[in-house]
Design a protein around this motif. Structure first.
Motif, PDB file in Angstrom:
ATOM      1  N   PRO A 100     -10.462   4.527   5.048  1.00  0.00           N
ATOM      2  CA  PRO A 100     -11.343   4.767   6.192  1.00  0.00           C
ATOM      3  C   PRO A 100     -11.664   3.470   6.925  1.00  0.00           C
ATOM      4  O   PRO A 100     -12.835   3.115   7.142  1.00  0.00           O
ATOM      5  CB  PRO A 100     -12.582   5.382   5.535  1.00  0.00           C
ATOM      6  N   LEU A 101     -10.623   2.747   7.329  1.00  0.00           N
ATOM      7  CA  LEU A 101     -10.758   1.452   7.978  1.00  0.00           C
ATOM      8  C   LEU A 101      -9.811   1.382   9.172  1.00  0.00           C
ATOM      9  O   LEU A 101      -8.773   2.057   9.204  1.00  0.00           O
ATOM     10  CB  LEU A 101     -10.422   0.323   6.989  1.00  0.00           C
ATOM     11  N   ALA A 102     -10.153   0.546  10.130  1.00  0.00           N
ATOM     12  CA  ALA A 102      -9.359   0.426  11.350  1.00  0.00           C
ATOM     13  C   ALA A 102      -8.057  -0.333  11.097  1.00  0.00           C
ATOM     14  O   ALA A 102      -7.943  -1.124  10.155  1.00  0.00           O
ATOM     15  CB  ALA A 102     -10.177  -0.292  12.421  1.00  0.00           C
ATOM     16  N   ASP A 103      -7.082  -0.090  11.957  1.00  0.00           N
ATOM     17  CA  ASP A 103      -5.836  -0.844  11.913  1.00  0.00           C
ATOM     18  C   ASP A 103      -6.141  -2.340  12.028  1.00  0.00           C
ATOM     19  O   ASP A 103      -6.949  -2.760  12.864  1.00  0.00           O
ATOM     20  CB  ASP A 103      -4.921  -0.458  13.076  1.00  0.00           C
ATOM     21  N   GLY A 104      -5.466  -3.139  11.195  1.00  0.00           N
ATOM     22  CA  GLY A 104      -5.609  -4.584  11.296  1.00  0.00           C
ATOM     23  C   GLY A 104      -6.989  -5.117  10.992  1.00  0.00           C
ATOM     24  O   GLY A 104      -7.347  -6.217  11.435  1.00  0.00           O
ATOM     25  N   ALA A 105      -7.766  -4.374  10.203  1.00  0.00           N
ATOM     26  CA  ALA A 105      -9.147  -4.786   9.929  1.00  0.00           C
ATOM     27  C   ALA A 105      -9.239  -5.926   8.927  1.00  0.00           C
ATOM     28  O   ALA A 105     -10.261  -6.611   8.866  1.00  0.00           O
ATOM     29  CB  ALA A 105      -9.941  -3.585   9.409  1.00  0.00           C
ATOM     30  N   ALA A 106      -8.205  -6.137   8.122  1.00  0.00           N
ATOM     31  CA  ALA A 106      -8.311  -7.041   6.983  1.00  0.00           C
ATOM     32  C   ALA A 106      -7.425  -8.273   7.125  1.00  0.00           C
ATOM     33  O   ALA A 106      -6.277  -8.188   7.567  1.00  0.00           O
ATOM     34  CB  ALA A 106      -7.937  -6.300   5.693  1.00  0.00           C
ATOM     35  N   ASP A 107      -7.970  -9.403   6.735  1.00  0.00           N
ATOM     36  CA  ASP A 107      -7.191 -10.631   6.625  1.00  0.00           C
ATOM     37  C   ASP A 107      -6.429 -10.664   5.310  1.00  0.00           C
ATOM     38  O   ASP A 107      -5.341 -11.251   5.225  1.00  0.00           O
ATOM     39  CB  ASP A 107      -8.123 -11.840   6.703  1.00  0.00           C
ATOM     40  N   VAL A 131      -3.947  -1.483   7.472  1.00  0.00           N
ATOM     41  CA  VAL A 131      -5.235  -2.144   7.669  1.00  0.00           C
ATOM     42  C   VAL A 131      -5.127  -3.664   7.603  1.00  0.00           C
ATOM     43  O   VAL A 131      -6.113  -4.364   7.830  1.00  0.00           O
ATOM     44  CB  VAL A 131      -6.288  -1.642   6.650  1.00  0.00           C
ATOM     45  N   LEU A 132      -3.937  -4.183   7.326  1.00  0.00           N
ATOM     46  CA  LEU A 132      -3.719  -5.627   7.244  1.00  0.00           C
ATOM     47  C   LEU A 132      -3.329  -6.159   8.626  1.00  0.00           C
ATOM     48  O   LEU A 132      -2.438  -5.618   9.278  1.00  0.00           O
ATOM     49  CB  LEU A 132      -2.609  -5.907   6.228  1.00  0.00           C
ATOM     50  N   ARG A 133      -3.996  -7.199   9.060  1.00  0.00           N
ATOM     51  CA  ARG A 133      -3.680  -7.783  10.363  1.00  0.00           C
ATOM     52  C   ARG A 133      -2.382  -8.581  10.287  1.00  0.00           C
ATOM     53  O   ARG A 133      -1.990  -9.047   9.194  1.00  0.00           O
ATOM     54  CB  ARG A 133      -4.830  -8.680  10.837  1.00  0.00           C
ATOM     55  N   PRO A 134      -1.661  -8.744  11.401  1.00  0.00           N
ATOM     56  CA  PRO A 134      -0.465  -9.591  11.400  1.00  0.00           C
ATOM     57  C   PRO A 134      -0.783 -10.980  10.865  1.00  0.00           C
ATOM     58  O   PRO A 134      -1.788 -11.592  11.236  1.00  0.00           O
ATOM     59  CB  PRO A 134      -0.066  -9.628  12.880  1.00  0.00           C
ATOM     60  N   GLY A 135       0.051 -11.451   9.968  1.00  0.00           N
ATOM     61  CA  GLY A 135      -0.189 -12.725   9.307  1.00  0.00           C
ATOM     62  C   GLY A 135      -1.071 -12.624   8.086  1.00  0.00           C
ATOM     63  O   GLY A 135      -1.233 -13.592   7.341  1.00  0.00           O
ATOM     64  N   GLY A 136      -1.657 -11.422   7.868  1.00  0.00           N
ATOM     65  CA  GLY A 136      -2.522 -11.219   6.716  1.00  0.00           C
ATOM     66  C   GLY A 136      -1.742 -11.132   5.413  1.00  0.00           C
ATOM     67  O   GLY A 136      -0.533 -10.897   5.395  1.00  0.00           O
ATOM     68  N   LEU A 137      -2.461 -11.297   4.318  1.00  0.00           N
ATOM     69  CA  LEU A 137      -1.852 -11.390   2.996  1.00  0.00           C
ATOM     70  C   LEU A 137      -2.117 -10.132   2.171  1.00  0.00           C
ATOM     71  O   LEU A 137      -3.258  -9.667   2.085  1.00  0.00           O
ATOM     72  CB  LEU A 137      -2.429 -12.605   2.251  1.00  0.00           C
ATOM     73  N   LEU A 138      -1.064  -9.601   1.568  1.00  0.00           N
ATOM     74  CA  LEU A 138      -1.170  -8.493   0.611  1.00  0.00           C
ATOM     75  C   LEU A 138      -0.975  -9.043  -0.793  1.00  0.00           C
ATOM     76  O   LEU A 138       0.008  -9.741  -1.064  1.00  0.00           O
ATOM     77  CB  LEU A 138      -0.106  -7.430   0.907  1.00  0.00           C
ATOM     78  N   VAL A 139      -1.911  -8.739  -1.694  1.00  0.00           N
ATOM     79  CA  VAL A 139      -1.842  -9.149  -3.098  1.00  0.00           C
ATOM     80  C   VAL A 139      -2.005  -7.902  -3.950  1.00  0.00           C
ATOM     81  O   VAL A 139      -2.926  -7.105  -3.716  1.00  0.00           O
ATOM     82  CB  VAL A 139      -2.953 -10.167  -3.446  1.00  0.00           C
ATOM     83  N   LEU A 140      -1.130  -7.727  -4.935  1.00  0.00           N
ATOM     84  CA  LEU A 140      -1.222  -6.525  -5.766  1.00  0.00           C
ATOM     85  C   LEU A 140      -0.700  -6.799  -7.165  1.00  0.00           C
ATOM     86  O   LEU A 140      -0.030  -7.799  -7.430  1.00  0.00           O
ATOM     87  CB  LEU A 140      -0.445  -5.374  -5.121  1.00  0.00           C
ATOM     88  N   ASP A 141      -1.034  -5.911  -8.067  1.00  0.00           N
ATOM     89  CA  ASP A 141      -0.364  -5.849  -9.371  1.00  0.00           C
ATOM     90  C   ASP A 141      -0.346  -4.403  -9.822  1.00  0.00           C
ATOM     91  O   ASP A 141      -1.195  -3.594  -9.434  1.00  0.00           O
ATOM     92  CB  ASP A 141      -1.017  -6.768 -10.415  1.00  0.00           C
ATOM     93  N   THR A 142       0.654  -4.082 -10.626  1.00  0.00           N
ATOM     94  CA  THR A 142       0.824  -2.697 -11.060  1.00  0.00           C
ATOM     95  C   THR A 142       1.715  -2.666 -12.298  1.00  0.00           C
ATOM     96  O   THR A 142       2.137  -3.702 -12.813  1.00  0.00           O
ATOM     97  CB  THR A 142       1.399  -1.842  -9.910  1.00  0.00           C
ATOM     98  N   VAL A 143       2.006  -1.462 -12.769  1.00  0.00           N
ATOM     99  CA  VAL A 143       2.789  -1.258 -13.995  1.00  0.00           C
ATOM    100  C   VAL A 143       4.194  -0.790 -13.619  1.00  0.00           C
ATOM    101  O   VAL A 143       4.354   0.130 -12.809  1.00  0.00           O
ATOM    102  CB  VAL A 143       2.113  -0.222 -14.910  1.00  0.00           C
ATOM    103  N   ASN A 144       5.180  -1.413 -14.201  1.00  0.00           N
ATOM    104  CA  ASN A 144       6.577  -1.100 -13.887  1.00  0.00           C
ATOM    105  C   ASN A 144       6.992   0.240 -14.495  1.00  0.00           C
ATOM    106  O   ASN A 144       6.468   0.668 -15.531  1.00  0.00           O
ATOM    107  CB  ASN A 144       7.490  -2.208 -14.422  1.00  0.00           C
ATOM    108  N   ASP A 145       7.946   0.865 -13.846  1.00  0.00           N
ATOM    109  CA  ASP A 145       8.477   2.149 -14.299  1.00  0.00           C
ATOM    110  C   ASP A 145       9.671   1.910 -15.213  1.00  0.00           C
ATOM    111  O   ASP A 145      10.826   2.060 -14.816  1.00  0.00           O
ATOM    112  CB  ASP A 145       8.877   2.989 -13.085  1.00  0.00           C
ATOM    113  N   THR A 146       9.383   1.509 -16.455  1.00  0.00           N
ATOM    114  CA  THR A 146      10.428   1.255 -17.440  1.00  0.00           C
ATOM    115  C   THR A 146      10.052   1.906 -18.770  1.00  0.00           C
ATOM    116  O   THR A 146       8.877   2.209 -19.018  1.00  0.00           O
ATOM    117  CB  THR A 146      10.614  -0.258 -17.695  1.00  0.00           C
TER     118      THR A 146
END
Length: 242
Positions: A100-107, A131-146
């Motif tokens: 529930p956030l606007a386009d490009g709202a996040a750095d 929701v990530l602005r151009p030049g913004g950074l995505l950071v994630l972690d998750t569990v592999n499907d193995t």
């Protein structure tokens, strides 16, 4: 605790007391939150926003609170959002597949240990990138499907108490190639690396008497193998550069 289907989000209400208990059920999540926070740079502008998608009890907060962001936490469960708010996070009730956030709202958008819980991976990735602005950074972690991750996370993890019984549905675990492809569709070139818990820390968590456990018990460290848990980061390109 109630007997619920695997991956049922109501389990987090039943486990609400574990978010901040030293050595508790969510101890490994604290180590993962610290590893995510280490990838977030200081805010580059006044009013910069960090969106914490699937924020749970706000475990990321202590690791980014001095970086200069407005920390917005989005989660489905009020029990977790209340604890996030207590730690300075701006709580927003919402689903990561329909933020529930606007386009490009996040750095910066951070998605920690949430993608292995969604039934619509492509939809969730699309929203994180939207929701990530151009030049913004995505950071994630998750569990592999193995097969290895299923054995370690579900078979061993649930048996030894490293993961609550039924908290994961292994059919939702995320292949890094698929995740990288989905991110690329939205202009984010994701780079991944493996993570593993420190051996000494894991030993202290599993075998020290409960009353003697004090944070930090351990940490996540980079690994050559992405077979179980992996971390990803990437910046969103401008449309005209894609």
């Amino acid at each position: 605790m109630r007997l619920l289907p695997r991956n049922d989000p109501r389990q987090y209400d039943d486990l609400a007391g574990e978010w901040w208990r030293p050595g508790g059920t969510f101890e490994l999540l604290h180590w993962l939150a610290a590893a995510r926070g280490a990838l977030v740079p200081p805010a580059g502008r006044a009013g910069a926003v960090l969106v914490d998608a699937g924020c749970g009890g706000g475990l990321l907060a202590p690791h980014v609170q001095r970086l200069g962001y407005r920390h917005v936490g989005v989660d489905l469960r009020r029990s977790g959002l209340e604890q996030s708010a207590d730690r300075g996070v701006i709580p927003v009730t919402g689903d990561v597949t329909a933020l529930p956030l606007a386009d490009g709202a996040a750095d910066v958008v951070v998605a920690g240990e949430i993608l292995e819980h969604v039934t619509d991976l492509s939809g969730a990735v699309a929203e994180l990138c939207r929701v990530l602005r151009p030049g913004g950074l995505l950071v994630l972690d998750t569990v592999n499907d193995t097969a290895v991750s299923r054995f370690v996370t579900v078979t061993l993890g649930e048996h030894f108490g490293a993961a609550p019984v039924g908290i994961h549905d292994p059919d939702l675990f995320v292949d890094p190639g698929e995740l990288t492809t989905e991110c690329a569709k939205h202009g984010v070139r994701l780079r991944v690396r493996g993570l593993r818990p420190s051996t000494a820390g894991l030993f202290r968590w599993l075998f020290l008497p409960a009353g003697t456990r004090r944070r930090p018990l351990g940490r996540m460290i980079p690994s050559r193998s992405t077979a179980v848990v992996y971390q990803g980061m990437g910046r969103k390109q401008d449309e005209e550069l894609r």
